[in-house]
Design an enzyme around this catalytic site. Sequence first.
Site, short mmCIF file in Angstrom:
data_model
loop_
_atom_site.label_atom_id
_atom_site.label_comp_id
_atom_site.label_asym_id
_atom_site.label_seq_id
_atom_site.Cartn_x
_atom_site.Cartn_y
_atom_site.Cartn_z
N GLY A 1 115.55 93.98 -20.54
CA GLY A 1 116.54 94.61 -19.67
C GLY A 1 116.71 93.83 -18.36
O GLY A 1 117.84 93.59 -17.92
N TRP B 1 93.02 85.43 -32.39
CA TRP B 1 92.91 86.35 -33.51
C TRP B 1 93.44 85.71 -34.79
O TRP B 1 94.38 84.92 -34.77
CB TRP B 1 93.74 87.61 -33.26
CG TRP B 1 93.33 88.42 -32.08
CD1 TRP B 1 92.20 88.27 -31.33
CD2 TRP B 1 94.07 89.50 -31.50
NE1 TRP B 1 92.19 89.22 -30.33
CE2 TRP B 1 93.31 89.98 -30.41
CE3 TRP B 1 95.27 90.14 -31.80
CZ2 TRP B 1 93.73 91.04 -29.62
CZ3 TRP B 1 95.70 91.19 -31.02
CH2 TRP B 1 94.94 91.64 -29.93
N ASP C 1 96.33 88.69 -39.55
CA ASP C 1 97.30 87.60 -39.35
C ASP C 1 98.72 88.14 -39.24
O ASP C 1 99.59 87.48 -38.68
CB ASP C 1 97.27 86.65 -40.56
CG ASP C 1 96.29 85.51 -40.37
OD1 ASP C 1 95.89 85.26 -39.22
OD2 ASP C 1 95.95 84.86 -41.37
N PRO D 1 116.51 89.70 -32.20
CA PRO D 1 115.81 88.53 -31.68
C PRO D 1 114.46 88.29 -32.35
O PRO D 1 113.79 89.23 -32.77
CB PRO D 1 115.62 88.85 -30.20
CG PRO D 1 115.68 90.33 -30.11
CD PRO D 1 116.53 90.82 -31.24
N THR D 2 114.09 87.04 -32.39
CA THR D 2 112.76 86.66 -32.85
C THR D 2 111.73 86.97 -31.74
O THR D 2 112.09 87.58 -30.74
CB THR D 2 112.78 85.16 -33.24
OG1 THR D 2 111.56 84.83 -33.87
CG2 THR D 2 112.96 84.27 -32.01
N TYR E 1 107.52 100.34 -36.33
CA TYR E 1 108.52 99.81 -35.39
C TYR E 1 109.75 99.31 -36.17
O TYR E 1 110.90 99.59 -35.79
CB TYR E 1 107.88 98.66 -34.60
CG TYR E 1 108.80 98.00 -33.63
CD1 TYR E 1 109.12 98.61 -32.43
CD2 TYR E 1 109.34 96.74 -33.90
CE1 TYR E 1 109.97 98.00 -31.52
CE2 TYR E 1 110.19 96.12 -33.00
CZ TYR E 1 110.50 96.75 -31.81
OH TYR E 1 111.35 96.14 -30.92
N LYS F 1 113.79 100.43 -35.95
CA LYS F 1 114.84 99.46 -35.63
C LYS F 1 115.86 99.34 -36.76
O LYS F 1 117.06 99.14 -36.50
CB LYS F 1 114.21 98.11 -35.29
CG LYS F 1 113.48 98.12 -33.97
CD LYS F 1 114.47 98.36 -32.84
CE LYS F 1 113.84 98.60 -31.51
NZ LYS F 1 114.83 98.96 -30.48
P1 GDP Z 1 103.60 89.69 -34.78
O1 GDP Z 1 104.46 88.48 -34.56
O2 GDP Z 1 104.37 90.94 -35.00
O3 GDP Z 1 102.56 89.46 -35.86
O4 GDP Z 1 102.80 90.01 -33.41
P2 GDP Z 1 101.82 89.22 -32.41
O5 GDP Z 1 102.62 88.40 -31.45
O6 GDP Z 1 100.94 90.26 -31.79
O7 GDP Z 1 100.89 88.28 -33.29
C1 GDP Z 1 101.32 87.07 -33.85
C2 GDP Z 1 100.15 86.32 -34.47
O8 GDP Z 1 99.31 85.81 -33.44
C3 GDP Z 1 99.24 87.15 -35.39
O9 GDP Z 1 98.88 86.33 -36.49
C4 GDP Z 1 98.03 87.42 -34.50
O10 GDP Z 1 96.82 87.65 -35.24
C5 GDP Z 1 97.93 86.09 -33.75
N1 GDP Z 1 97.15 86.13 -32.51
C6 GDP Z 1 96.17 85.23 -32.16
N2 GDP Z 1 95.63 85.55 -30.98
C7 GDP Z 1 96.28 86.66 -30.52
C8 GDP Z 1 96.16 87.43 -29.34
O11 GDP Z 1 95.35 87.19 -28.45
N3 GDP Z 1 97.02 88.48 -29.21
C9 GDP Z 1 97.96 88.78 -30.19
N4 GDP Z 1 98.78 89.83 -30.01
N5 GDP Z 1 98.06 88.07 -31.33
C10 GDP Z 1 97.25 87.01 -31.50
#
Ligand code: GDP
Length: 302
Positions: free
Chosen positions: A3, A189, A256, A150-151, A123, A127
Site C-alpha cells: 500500500g 531453513w 521447503d 505478484p510473485t 492464504y 486469494k
Molecule cells: P514461500 O515462498 O511461500 O515458500 O515463503 P517464504 O518466503 O517464507 O519461504 C521461501 C523459502 O525460503 C522456503 O523454502 C523456506 O524454507 C526458505 N527459507 C530459508 N530461510 C528462511 C528464513 O529465514 N525465513 C523464511 N521465511 N524462509 C526461509
Amino acid sequence: MVGAAVCRRLSQEPGVVLLTRPRDELDLCDDDAVARFVEKERPATVIFAAAKVGGIHANQSFPVEFLTDNLRQELSTIHASYRFGVRRFLFLGSTCIYPRLAQQPIREDQLLAGPLEPTNEAYALAKIAGLKLCQYFRQQYGVLYHSAMPTNLYGPGDNYHVEHSHVLPGLIRKFHEAKITGAPSVTIWGTGTPLREFLHVDDLADAIVHLCKLANPPDWVNVGTSVDISILELAKLIAKVVGYQGAITTDPSKPDGTPRKLTDTSLLRSTGWVPGVPLNEGLIRTYADFLEETQSGRLRSI
Ligand code: GDP
C-alpha cells in the site's frame, strides 16, 4: 509494504487524490465500517493491497486467520465498492494461488489446474476467491474489477519478524545480526534448493498504475521478473550485500514449500510493462532501507 509503495507511485500521477486509512481507523473485516467509508468517500478506483500475509512458518501456523481475515477483508471491500458505484477495482493476490506443481514458468491458465502447496493453502484459497469474485462481478455486472498476482515481494516497509517474515527480509535480518554479533555461521531453513522469484515492491506499484490505465485489462495477470534464484544463492547474495563473511548452513528439518515458483510474465509484457529493478540493486536498496528503519525505530517486526 504494498500500500505504501502504491501511494508513493500514485503521488507522482497528476490529478490523483489518495484516500487511505490506517488499520486502527478502518477495520476491513468490519462490513459496516467499510460500507460507511466507501459511501462517504465515493472513490472512483479501489486498489486492494490489504492482506494478512506472512512467510512459510506463519502460513503453516495460522491457517484459520489466513483464510478468514483475508476472506472477510476482500468480501467487505469488493461488495461495498460495487454497492457504492466504484467502477474500477484492482485486487492483489499472489502467485501462490497456482498449483504446487504448476507447469513452469507459470502461466495464468494454470489457476486451479492442480492441488495447492499445503504450506500456504489457506492464504491461496482466500486469494483465489477474491480473484474469482472480481471476475464474476466483471462478467455479471459489467464493472471493471480485475486482479494482479505478484510473485514474492520485498522492499521498504517489509516485515522483519524472525519467524513470521518471508525469506528475503528474514535473511536480511539474520545476516545483519550475525554480522553485528560476529556469529560464525547463519542457518537457513530447508534445503536451500527451492527456487523463488523476487520483485521489488516499487516495480509492483508501477505495474499496478500501468494496469489501472488499461481499458481492457486481463481478469488476472502475473507480475514478476521471470528470473528465479535458489534460496541458497539468495542467501549468498544477501550475505554479500550485508557484508557477512561467516558460513551458511541449511536446516532440512524446516519445510521447503513449493519446489519452484517462476512466473510467466508474457501476458503483462504484451501490454507494454517490464520490471526495472534488478535483484542485486534491489537488495542493496532494501538493506539501506532496513538500516534506516532500524535506526529510526520504524522497523516492522510483527
Ligand atoms: P514461500 O515462498 O511461500 O515458500 O515463503 P517464504 O518466503 O517464507 O519461504 C521461501 C523459502 O525460503 C522456503 O523454502 C523456506 O524454507 C526458505 N527459507 C530459508 N530461510 C528462511 C528464513 O529465514 N525465513 C523464511 N521465511 N524462509 C526461509
